[in-house]
Write a protein that holds these residues in place. Structure first.
Motif, PDB file in Angstrom:
ATOM      1  N   ASP A  42       4.903   6.418  14.021  1.00 55.74           N
ATOM      2  CA  ASP A  42       5.548   5.359  14.802  1.00 55.74           C
ATOM      3  C   ASP A  42       5.266   3.974  14.226  1.00 55.74           C
ATOM      4  OD1 ASP A  42       6.523   7.290  16.592  1.00 55.74           O
ATOM      5  OD2 ASP A  42       4.697   7.196  17.804  1.00 55.74           O
ATOM      6  N   GLY A  43       5.270   3.890  12.903  1.00 55.73           N
ATOM      7  CA  GLY A  43       5.054   2.621  12.229  1.00 55.73           C
ATOM      8  C   GLY A  43       3.616   2.168  12.151  1.00 55.73           C
ATOM      9  N   LYS A  44       2.692   2.950  12.674  1.00 57.24           N
ATOM     10  CA  LYS A  44       1.274   2.596  12.659  1.00 57.24           C
ATOM     11  C   LYS A  44       0.509   3.539  11.730  1.00 57.24           C
ATOM     12  CE  LYS A  44       1.242   0.702  17.345  1.00 57.24           C
ATOM     13  NZ  LYS A  44       0.614   0.805  18.700  1.00 57.24           N
ATOM     14  N   VAL A  45      -0.367   2.969  10.901  1.00 57.69           N
ATOM     15  CA  VAL A  45      -1.157   3.761   9.967  1.00 57.69           C
ATOM     16  C   VAL A  45      -2.337   4.381  10.710  1.00 57.69           C
ATOM     17  CG1 VAL A  45      -2.462   3.781   7.817  1.00 57.69           C
ATOM     18  CG2 VAL A  45      -0.519   2.235   8.082  1.00 57.69           C
ATOM     19  N   LEU A  46      -2.460   5.683  10.584  1.00 55.51           N
ATOM     20  CA  LEU A  46      -3.623   6.387  11.121  1.00 55.51           C
ATOM     21  C   LEU A  46      -4.637   6.490   9.988  1.00 55.51           C
ATOM     22  CD1 LEU A  46      -1.298   7.152  13.158  1.00 55.51           C
ATOM     23  CD2 LEU A  46      -2.596   9.230  13.601  1.00 55.51           C
ATOM     24  N   ASN A  47      -5.564   5.549   9.975  1.00 52.05           N
ATOM     25  CA  ASN A  47      -6.445   5.401   8.818  1.00 52.05           C
ATOM     26  C   ASN A  47      -7.544   6.451   8.738  1.00 52.05           C
ATOM     27  OD1 ASN A  47      -5.340   3.142   7.436  1.00 52.05           O
ATOM     28  ND2 ASN A  47      -6.039   1.820   9.093  1.00 52.05           N
ATOM     29  N   GLY A  48      -7.889   7.083   9.847  1.00 56.05           N
ATOM     30  CA  GLY A  48      -8.875   8.158   9.800  1.00 56.05           C
ATOM     31  C   GLY A  48     -10.199   7.737   9.192  1.00 56.05           C
ATOM     32  N   ALA A  49     -10.768   6.646   9.684  1.00 53.36           N
ATOM     33  CA  ALA A  49     -12.049   6.187   9.154  1.00 53.36           C
ATOM     34  C   ALA A  49     -13.159   7.183   9.468  1.00 53.36           C
ATOM     35  CB  ALA A  49     -12.385   4.808   9.724  1.00 53.36           C
ATOM     36  N   PRO A  67     -11.992   8.297  22.466  1.00 49.71           N
ATOM     37  CA  PRO A  67     -10.612   7.891  22.759  1.00 49.71           C
ATOM     38  C   PRO A  67      -9.749   7.603  21.529  1.00 49.71           C
ATOM     39  CG  PRO A  67     -12.104   6.860  24.309  1.00 49.71           C
ATOM     40  CD  PRO A  67     -12.967   7.563  23.298  1.00 49.71           C
ATOM     41  N   ASP A  68     -10.334   7.136  20.430  1.00 50.20           N
ATOM     42  CA  ASP A  68      -9.555   6.808  19.232  1.00 50.20           C
ATOM     43  C   ASP A  68      -9.330   8.001  18.312  1.00 50.20           C
ATOM     44  OD1 ASP A  68      -9.095   4.132  19.776  1.00 50.20           O
ATOM     45  OD2 ASP A  68     -10.948   3.471  18.827  1.00 50.20           O
ATOM     46  N   TYR A  69      -9.791   9.176  18.704  1.00 46.22           N
ATOM     47  CA  TYR A  69      -9.628  10.375  17.869  1.00 46.22           C
ATOM     48  C   TYR A  69      -8.140  10.633  17.618  1.00 46.22           C
ATOM     49  CZ  TYR A  69      -9.663  15.421  16.817  1.00 46.22           C
ATOM     50  OH  TYR A  69      -9.467  16.665  16.252  1.00 46.22           O
ATOM     51  N   HIS A  70      -7.772  10.716  16.343  1.00 42.94           N
ATOM     52  CA  HIS A  70      -6.380  10.941  15.917  1.00 42.94           C
ATOM     53  C   HIS A  70      -5.444   9.825  16.400  1.00 42.94           C
ATOM     54  CE1 HIS A  70      -6.744  15.550  14.995  1.00 42.94           C
ATOM     55  NE2 HIS A  70      -7.495  14.794  14.206  1.00 42.94           N
ATOM     56  N   GLN A  71      -6.000   8.636  16.557  1.00 44.38           N
ATOM     57  CA  GLN A  71      -5.218   7.484  16.998  1.00 44.38           C
ATOM     58  C   GLN A  71      -5.358   6.340  15.993  1.00 44.38           C
ATOM     59  OE1 GLN A  71      -3.187   7.647  19.691  1.00 44.38           O
ATOM     60  NE2 GLN A  71      -3.892   9.782  19.918  1.00 44.38           N
ATOM     61  N   PRO A  72      -4.479   5.331  16.056  1.00 49.80           N
ATOM     62  CA  PRO A  72      -4.581   4.202  15.129  1.00 49.80           C
ATOM     63  C   PRO A  72      -5.899   3.444  15.219  1.00 49.80           C
ATOM     64  CG  PRO A  72      -2.409   4.240  16.149  1.00 49.80           C
ATOM     65  CD  PRO A  72      -3.237   5.270  16.873  1.00 49.80           C
ATOM     66  N   GLY A  73      -6.605   3.567  16.331  1.00 50.01           N
ATOM     67  CA  GLY A  73      -7.872   2.853  16.488  1.00 50.01           C
ATOM     68  C   GLY A  73      -9.029   3.417  15.703  1.00 50.01           C
TER      69      GLY A  73
END
Length: 304
Positions: A113-120, A258-264
């Motif tokens: 959805d246009g957001k990079v999921l960076n997976g830090a 909460p940020d798991y597999h999310q853009p955060g």
């Protein structure tokens, strides 16, 4: 007595932790927007792979054959995935047929959805931890040969690890244990978990010894009957490829947040002190498993 003896062994084997600067830098680079989320088969994945090959060369990890790349194909739903594992080794100081495999997946979900999921945290943190262990082993060589594997296409179904186990660079019977590092840097409770002792009870005393001396709160679980239906990690990451072939595993990681597999899931969200202590704990585990690999092989019925 066994746990006490192993705890003493852990204390004696624990090397002085290296500066965490490179650990953090590896995550920062791998989780940058320019890597485009490292989705399998994309230019972002290729860019991450080029960086990782450079790091493996700089550390002194020896490739199998002419290079680190081990391509594979996997059928996923209605598409064919073109994945690439990165695999090398550091030779042990003793002559032995027993091998320890330390692995972490470097892929993530790309752009959504246009957001990079960076997976830090998921899983640049595991990759960076693996590289820090390799750097330590290059400075102070392990007893046994250690294979360092960076797997692709984990998020789609552990395809890279499955391909590795089906066609490993050494005879499969030589592989005694897989240490899998997946999500090492974020925990709301400040806890790192280690799984595998339910399936391989001879590992429990070793896990307990690690927990007693670890610089982070290390908890044992997320496998076995108590976890059925409540986050059993047995088949949740790349170690499952080994487990299904009867090869023991130790899986280190954190619980979901909460940020798991999310853009955060970004570099800036990682609590650096916890991550450094988590990586140091993984290094302790790698050192202990290497030193104990002969005993583990015998207890697992995988002797020479």
């Amino acid at each position: 007595m066994l746990v006490r003896a192993l705890a003493l062994s852990v204390a004696l084997l624990t090397p002085v932790a290296a500066s965490p600067d490179q650990l953090f830098e590896d995550v920062r680079i791998l989780a940058a927007d320019g890597m485009q989320g490292r989705l399998v088969g994309t230019p972002g994945s290729a860019k991450a792979r080029a960086y990782l090959i450079g790091r493996m060369q700089a550390i002194g990890i020896e490739p199998f054959g002419e290079g680190y790349e081990q391509p594979f194909k996997a059928r996923h739903k209605d598409q064919t995935l073109d994945g690439v594992n990165l695999v090398g080794r550091i030779r042990g100081t003793r002559s032995s047929d027993r091998v320890l495999v330390i692995g972490a997946h470097y892929d993530h979900f790309g752009v959504r959805d246009g957001k990079v999921l960076n997976g830090a945290d998921d899983n640049a943190s595991g990759v960076a931890t693996l590289l820090s262990i390799a750097a330590s082993f290059a400075r102070e060589r392990p007893v046994h040969d250690v294979i360092f594997a960076l797997w692709d296409a984990e998020e789609q179904g552990m395809y890279g690890a499955m391909a590795f186990v089906e066609a490993p660079p050494v005879p499969r019977g030589r592989i005694v244990l897989n240490l899998n590092l997946d999500m090492m840097s974020r925990s709301d409770k400040g806890e790192l978990w280690i799984a595998g002792a339910h399936h391989y009870p001879f590992l429990r005393a070793r896990f307990e010894a690690l927990a007693s001396g670890a610089p982070v709160t290390l908890k044992i679980g997320h496998d076995g009957p108590l976890w059925k239906g409540s986050d059993d990690w047995t088949a949740g990451s790349d170690h499952y490829a080994f487990h299904r072939r009867g090869i023991p595993f130790a899986y280190m990681g954190v619980e979901d947040y909460p940020d798991y597999h999310q853009p955060g899931d970004d570099f800036d969200a990682i609590p650096k002190e916890f991550f450094a202590r988590s990586a140091a704990t993984a290094l302790m585990a790698a050192r202990l498993f290497d030193r104990e690999l002969g005993a583990i092989a015998n207890e697992a019925g995988r002797g020479e």
